[in-house]
Design a protein around this motif. Structure first.
Motif, short mmCIF file in Angstrom:
data_model
loop_
_atom_site.label_atom_id
_atom_site.label_comp_id
_atom_site.label_asym_id
_atom_site.label_seq_id
_atom_site.Cartn_x
_atom_site.Cartn_y
_atom_site.Cartn_z
N ASP A 83 -17.47 3.37 -0.46
CA ASP A 83 -16.02 3.62 -0.49
C ASP A 83 -15.39 2.95 -1.71
O ASP A 83 -15.79 1.86 -2.10
CB ASP A 83 -15.34 3.05 0.76
CG ASP A 83 -15.62 3.84 2.03
OD1 ASP A 83 -16.28 4.90 1.94
OD2 ASP A 83 -15.19 3.40 3.10
N GLU A 84 -14.41 3.62 -2.29
CA GLU A 84 -13.59 3.03 -3.36
C GLU A 84 -12.44 2.27 -2.70
O GLU A 84 -11.81 2.80 -1.77
CB GLU A 84 -13.03 4.12 -4.27
CG GLU A 84 -14.08 4.88 -5.06
CD GLU A 84 -14.66 4.08 -6.21
OE1 GLU A 84 -14.00 3.14 -6.70
OE2 GLU A 84 -15.78 4.40 -6.63
N VAL A 85 -12.20 1.05 -3.16
CA VAL A 85 -11.10 0.24 -2.61
C VAL A 85 -10.21 -0.24 -3.74
O VAL A 85 -10.63 -0.31 -4.89
CB VAL A 85 -11.62 -0.97 -1.80
CG1 VAL A 85 -12.38 -0.50 -0.57
CG2 VAL A 85 -12.48 -1.89 -2.63
N THR A 86 -8.97 -0.56 -3.38
CA THR A 86 -8.05 -1.12 -4.36
C THR A 86 -7.71 -2.55 -3.94
O THR A 86 -7.74 -2.89 -2.76
CB THR A 86 -6.75 -0.29 -4.45
OG1 THR A 86 -6.17 -0.21 -3.14
CG2 THR A 86 -7.03 1.11 -4.96
N GLN A 87 -7.38 -3.36 -4.92
CA GLN A 87 -7.03 -4.75 -4.66
C GLN A 87 -5.88 -4.80 -3.65
O GLN A 87 -4.90 -4.09 -3.79
CB GLN A 87 -6.63 -5.45 -5.95
CG GLN A 87 -6.35 -6.92 -5.75
CD GLN A 87 -6.06 -7.62 -7.07
OE1 GLN A 87 -6.04 -7.01 -8.12
NE2 GLN A 87 -5.84 -8.91 -7.00
N GLY A 88 -6.03 -5.63 -2.63
CA GLY A 88 -5.00 -5.78 -1.61
C GLY A 88 -5.14 -4.86 -0.42
O GLY A 88 -4.42 -4.99 0.57
N GLN A 89 -6.09 -3.92 -0.48
CA GLN A 89 -6.34 -3.01 0.64
C GLN A 89 -7.02 -3.77 1.78
O GLN A 89 -7.95 -4.54 1.55
CB GLN A 89 -7.23 -1.86 0.17
CG GLN A 89 -7.65 -0.89 1.24
CD GLN A 89 -8.56 0.21 0.69
OE1 GLN A 89 -8.57 0.49 -0.50
NE2 GLN A 89 -9.33 0.82 1.57
N THR A 90 -6.59 -3.55 3.01
CA THR A 90 -7.22 -4.19 4.16
C THR A 90 -8.60 -3.59 4.36
O THR A 90 -8.74 -2.37 4.46
CB THR A 90 -6.38 -4.01 5.44
OG1 THR A 90 -5.08 -4.58 5.22
CG2 THR A 90 -7.03 -4.67 6.63
N LYS A 131 -8.16 -8.75 2.90
CA LYS A 131 -7.89 -7.76 1.85
C LYS A 131 -8.96 -7.76 0.77
O LYS A 131 -9.59 -8.80 0.51
CB LYS A 131 -6.53 -8.07 1.19
CG LYS A 131 -5.40 -8.36 2.15
CD LYS A 131 -4.81 -7.12 2.71
CE LYS A 131 -3.58 -7.45 3.55
NZ LYS A 131 -3.03 -6.32 4.19
N ALA A 132 -9.12 -6.63 0.12
CA ALA A 132 -10.04 -6.53 -1.01
C ALA A 132 -9.52 -7.39 -2.15
O ALA A 132 -8.35 -7.29 -2.52
CB ALA A 132 -10.17 -5.08 -1.46
N PRO A 133 -10.37 -8.25 -2.72
CA PRO A 133 -9.93 -9.12 -3.79
C PRO A 133 -9.82 -8.43 -5.15
O PRO A 133 -9.27 -8.99 -6.09
CB PRO A 133 -11.01 -10.21 -3.83
CG PRO A 133 -12.23 -9.53 -3.31
CD PRO A 133 -11.74 -8.52 -2.31
N ARG A 134 -10.33 -7.20 -5.24
CA ARG A 134 -10.32 -6.47 -6.52
C ARG A 134 -10.49 -4.98 -6.28
O ARG A 134 -10.87 -4.56 -5.21
CB ARG A 134 -11.45 -6.98 -7.41
CG ARG A 134 -12.83 -6.70 -6.78
CD ARG A 134 -13.99 -7.30 -7.50
NE ARG A 134 -14.19 -6.64 -8.77
CZ ARG A 134 -15.19 -6.91 -9.58
NH1 ARG A 134 -16.09 -7.80 -9.26
NH2 ARG A 134 -15.30 -6.29 -10.73
N ASP A 135 -10.22 -4.20 -7.31
CA ASP A 135 -10.52 -2.77 -7.27
C ASP A 135 -12.03 -2.60 -7.44
O ASP A 135 -12.67 -3.39 -8.15
CB ASP A 135 -9.82 -2.03 -8.42
CG ASP A 135 -8.31 -2.01 -8.29
OD1 ASP A 135 -7.80 -2.31 -7.19
OD2 ASP A 135 -7.64 -1.69 -9.28
N GLY A 136 -12.59 -1.59 -6.83
CA GLY A 136 -14.01 -1.31 -7.04
C GLY A 136 -14.60 -0.47 -5.93
O GLY A 136 -13.90 0.15 -5.14
N LYS A 137 -15.93 -0.48 -5.91
CA LYS A 137 -16.70 0.29 -4.93
C LYS A 137 -17.42 -0.68 -4.01
O LYS A 137 -17.98 -1.68 -4.47
CB LYS A 137 -17.71 1.18 -5.65
CG LYS A 137 -18.50 2.08 -4.73
CD LYS A 137 -19.53 2.88 -5.49
CE LYS A 137 -18.96 4.26 -5.75
NZ LYS A 137 -19.96 5.18 -6.33
N VAL A 138 -17.41 -0.38 -2.72
CA VAL A 138 -18.10 -1.23 -1.74
C VAL A 138 -19.60 -1.06 -1.93
O VAL A 138 -20.14 0.04 -1.79
CB VAL A 138 -17.69 -0.86 -0.30
CG1 VAL A 138 -18.47 -1.68 0.71
CG2 VAL A 138 -16.19 -1.04 -0.11
#
Length: 72
Positions: free
Chosen positions: A19-26, A40-47
């Motif tokens: 999954d792709e996540v964005t910084q601050g996403q739960t 929350k995700a600490p950074r943008d990226g891929k899990v």
């Protein structure tokens, strides 16, 4: 990398590997001291890895989710 900030119980994992996540996403909900905490995700990226599941007890410092960015 998302490390567990306190001991508790994983209530829900909201992402999967790839999954792709964005910084601050739960990404994880952790119950600790009868309170639910949204981690929350600490950074943008891929899990890259998910090292926890709902119902699992975790300790402070445990790796929960590893997120890699474009520059990794």
């Amino acid at each position: 990398m998302l490390l567990c900030p306190m001991p508790g119980l994983i209530v829900e994992v909201m992402v999967n590997v790839g999954d792709e996540v964005t910084q601050g996403q739960t990404v994880v909900i952790l119950e600790s001291m009868k309170m639910q905490n949204e981690l929350k995700a600490p950074r943008d990226g891929k899990v890259q890895t998910v090292s926890c599941e709902a119902g699992q007890t975790v300790d402070k410092g445990n790796l929960l989710i590893n997120i890699i960015g474009e520059d990794d």
